[in-house]
Write an enzyme that holds these catalytic residues in place. Structure first.
Site, PDB file in Angstrom:
ATOM      1  N   LYS A   1      48.232  77.306  59.882  1.00 11.39           N
ATOM      2  CA  LYS A   1      49.312  77.100  58.905  1.00 11.39           C
ATOM      3  C   LYS A   1      48.657  77.113  57.527  1.00 11.39           C
ATOM      4  CE  LYS A   1      53.257  74.041  57.976  1.00 11.39           C
ATOM      5  NZ  LYS A   1      54.287  75.053  57.796  1.00 11.39           N
TER       6      LYS A   1
HETATM    7  C1  LIG Z   1      56.203  80.151  59.852  1.00 10.50           C
HETATM    8  C2  LIG Z   1      56.653  78.930  60.561  1.00 10.50           C
HETATM    9  N1  LIG Z   1      57.035  79.009  61.847  1.00 10.50           N
HETATM   10  C3  LIG Z   1      57.454  77.934  62.528  1.00 10.50           C
HETATM   11  C4  LIG Z   1      57.514  76.689  61.926  1.00 10.50           C
HETATM   12  C5  LIG Z   1      57.968  75.504  62.714  1.00 10.50           C
HETATM   13  O1  LIG Z   1      56.877  74.672  62.995  1.00 10.50           O
HETATM   14  P1  LIG Z   1      57.052  73.115  63.161  1.00 10.50           P
HETATM   15  O2  LIG Z   1      58.098  72.893  64.177  1.00 10.50           O
HETATM   16  O3  LIG Z   1      55.720  72.621  63.580  1.00 10.50           O
HETATM   17  O4  LIG Z   1      57.452  72.586  61.828  1.00 10.50           O
HETATM   18  C6  LIG Z   1      57.133  76.550  60.590  1.00 10.50           C
HETATM   19  C7  LIG Z   1      57.147  75.255  59.938  1.00 10.50           C
HETATM   20  O5  LIG Z   1      56.133  74.635  59.797  1.00 10.50           O
HETATM   21  C8  LIG Z   1      56.688  77.699  59.894  1.00 10.50           C
HETATM   22  O6  LIG Z   1      56.321  77.602  58.614  1.00 10.50           O
END
Ligand SMILES: Cc1ncc(COP(=O)(O)O)c(C=O)c1O
Length: 311
Positions: A156
């Site tokens: 991330k």
């Molecule tokens: C590109 C992306 N995909 C999926 C998610 C969903 O991830 P999470 O459920 O850990 O927030 C996020 C958010 O963080 C994201 O930025």
């Protein structure tokens, strides 16, 4: 949406005033995008508040940093404690928590290895992320998600969100609340900041990690809850057109939580309303985070707060 400030930000082990949390314009991250970060929610409950899956988020931050050879000066336990300390010091729930680690000031050039690593954690009130009462109207983006072996999707990283920004802006200017990107092979991937789920004939489908998705923690939570509810779950590559003919579809994410999709490319999904499988999963999720049902998976880290605001 405007940012609501709080009193303190955690920086390298200390709480500092919000307005003092500043960096130099020549910091490596400003030029080369060298950051990794998290987004976490803290929910208010009748008798306190709880941070949702704090350890999993901080573990993902540590893994994102590892992929980018960024040594974090804090371990999992210290990062978890920092979040609790910050929320308790700022005293506001519900809130969104934003830990970020990045390459700071001192060196110029692409190679980040000699730039210092800075860690900050902020928290602030934040409400609904994906707009749309009664469901989100979304589109398939003309932008693809990150190609394998270019920008790692499992990290991330701040730089990944340049791709997300293209998806989100395009959706916005075309009158949609969000865009869904395909991967470079043309299979469904994810939204600009959300994982994607589809329901068809009672089976719950989601795109696997190999289709350039973030390993979402809400995604994982929904998979756990689906299995608990006896809903068959399939993780497989999914063609775009399945979205047009499915019974239900929804996004998951820390910001988006569980948001049902009303239409894709102006094609209405089902009858447009939140379907029974999405509703059951939505309820199971919100029952846990609100404290209405027992936290049987230990997903909530308790925090003591003075004040609850309506975000
Ligand atoms: C590109 C992306 N995909 C999926 C998610 C969903 O991830 P999470 O459920 O850990 O927030 C996020 C958010 O963080 C994201 O930025």
């Amino acid at each position: 949406m405007p940012l609501e400030t709080t009193a303190n930000i955690w920086h390298n082990g200390e709480l500092i005033p919000w307005e003092k949390a500043q960096i130099h314009v020549m910091s490596h991250v400003v030029h080369y995008g060298s950051s990794v970060f998290e987004g976490i929610r803290c929910y208010a409950q009748d008798n306190g508040a709880g941070v949702f899956r704090l350890t999993e988020h901080m573990q993902r931050l540590i893994h994102s940093a590892k992929i980018y050879r960024m040594p974090l000066p804090y371990n999992l336990e210290q990062l978890n404690e920092a979040v609790v300390e910050l929320i308790e010091a700022n005293g506001v729930t519900p809130c969104y928590i934003r830990p970020i680690a990045f390459r700071g000031y001192g060196e110029i050039g692409v190679n980040p290895l000699k730039s210092p690593v800075e860690v900050y954690i902020a928290n602030f009130p934040w409400g609904k992320y994906v707009a749309g009462h009664g469901g989100a109207d979304v589109c398939i983006s003309s932008w693809n998600r990150l190609a394998p072996n270019t920008m790692p999707s499992l990290a991330k990283a701040g730089a990944n969100y340049m791709n997300s920004q293209l998806i989100r802006m395009e959706a916005d200017v075309n009158g949609y609340v969000e865009g869904i990107a395909l991967d470079t092979n043309g299979y469904l991937s994810e939204g600009s900041g959300e994982n994607l789920f589809i329901v068809r004939n009672g089976v719950l489908y989601t795109t696997p990690l190999a289709n350039s998705v973030l390993n979402g923690i809400t995604r994982d939570s929904i998979l756990v809850l689906a299995r608990q509810l006896g809903i068959p779950v399939v993780e497989q590559a999914l063609p775009r057109e399945l979205l047009y003919i499915c019974d239900e579809a929804f996004f998951t994410g820390t910001a988006a939580e569980v948001t049902h999709l009303r239409s894709v490319d102006r094609i209405v999904i089902g009858d447009g309303s939140m379907g029974p499988v999405t509703s059951a999963l939505h309820k199971a999720f919100f029952d846990i985070v609100s404290g209405a049902s027992a936290d049987k998976y230990n997903w909530l880290t308790p925090v003591k707060v003075r004040e609850t605001v309506t975000a």
